[in-house]
Scaffold this active site. Structure first.
Site, PDB file in Angstrom:
ATOM      1  N   CYS A  26      -3.650   9.100  10.881  1.00  0.00           N
ATOM      2  CA  CYS A  26      -4.501   9.947  10.042  1.00  0.00           C
ATOM      3  C   CYS A  26      -4.839   9.149   8.794  1.00  0.00           C
ATOM      4  O   CYS A  26      -4.625   7.939   8.742  1.00  0.00           O
ATOM      5  CB  CYS A  26      -3.855  11.284   9.741  1.00  0.00           C
ATOM      6  SG  CYS A  26      -2.364  11.193   8.745  1.00  0.00           S
ATOM      7  N   CYS A  45      -6.294  13.953  12.457  1.00  0.00           N
ATOM      8  CA  CYS A  45      -7.072  14.490  11.333  1.00  0.00           C
ATOM      9  C   CYS A  45      -7.718  15.809  11.734  1.00  0.00           C
ATOM     10  O   CYS A  45      -8.083  16.002  12.883  1.00  0.00           O
ATOM     11  CB  CYS A  45      -8.168  13.521  10.937  1.00  0.00           C
ATOM     12  SG  CYS A  45      -7.548  11.884  10.567  1.00  0.00           S
ATOM     13  N   CYS A  55     -11.831  10.937  10.125  1.00  0.00           N
ATOM     14  CA  CYS A  55     -10.708  10.288  10.801  1.00  0.00           C
ATOM     15  C   CYS A  55     -10.927   8.781  10.821  1.00  0.00           C
ATOM     16  O   CYS A  55     -12.043   8.317  11.047  1.00  0.00           O
ATOM     17  CB  CYS A  55     -10.605  10.776  12.244  1.00  0.00           C
ATOM     18  SG  CYS A  55      -9.451  12.106  12.460  1.00  0.00           S
TER      19      CYS A  55
END
Length: 157
Positions: free
Chosen positions: A7, A79, A87
């Site tokens: 992430c 994400c 992302c």
């Protein structure tokens, strides 16, 4: 098999996924986590949640995707989409999947409401990790079947 949970900040979702996966997975599978712009610290509520679930937290820290201990075979971005979050795109030659989860670090409200956001992220990631670990071994050895399986797992909420 090395799985990277990726992430942006590497303080909540990817850490929760890494620790949960490593707690549940057989010895031949290992998870790691990283961020494209790591915060430099693991969110204290992430650590408290993992501890409450009986998952060890020693050794987990917020790190950059440039500092990975091994080359991943699979990269799973975690994400969220709801907040317009971007992302990171891992550019290595790996199998990729997206398991979007809202960022509990962005939660607002009472302590109970914020804790509920962390619990929801854990519940979703745990369910998806359990589904991954239940995939047939034949699926794990076929890139297209594995990609299809990972994409289906992304729908578990």
């Amino acid at each position: 098999m090395n799985i990277l949970f990726l992430c942006t900040g590497n303080s909540c979702r990817s850490i929760i996924a890494e620790a949960t996966f490593n707690h549940l997975a057989p010895a031949h599978m290992r998870a790691m986590s990283a961020g494209s712009q790591p915060t430099g610290e693991v969110h204290p509520r992430s650590l408290a949640l993992l501890t409450a679930k009986g998952i060890a937290t020693a050794g987990y820290y917020s790190k950059s995707w440039h500092d990975l201990p091994a080359t991943p075979d699979i990269v799973i971005t975690v994400c969220g989409n709801a907040a317009g979050e971007t992302c990171p795109a891992y550019l290595g030659n790996v199998l990729r999947a997206h398991w979007g989860v809202d960022d509990p670090a962005k939660a607002t409200g009472t302590d109970a409401e914020i804790n509920a956001s962390f619990e929801a992220a854990y519940r979703i990631l745990n369910a998806r990790i359990l589904a991954f670990l239940q995939l047939d071994p034949q699926v794990l050895n076929d890139a297209q079947q594995l990609k299809d399986g990972l994409d289906q797992i992304a729908n578990i909420v």
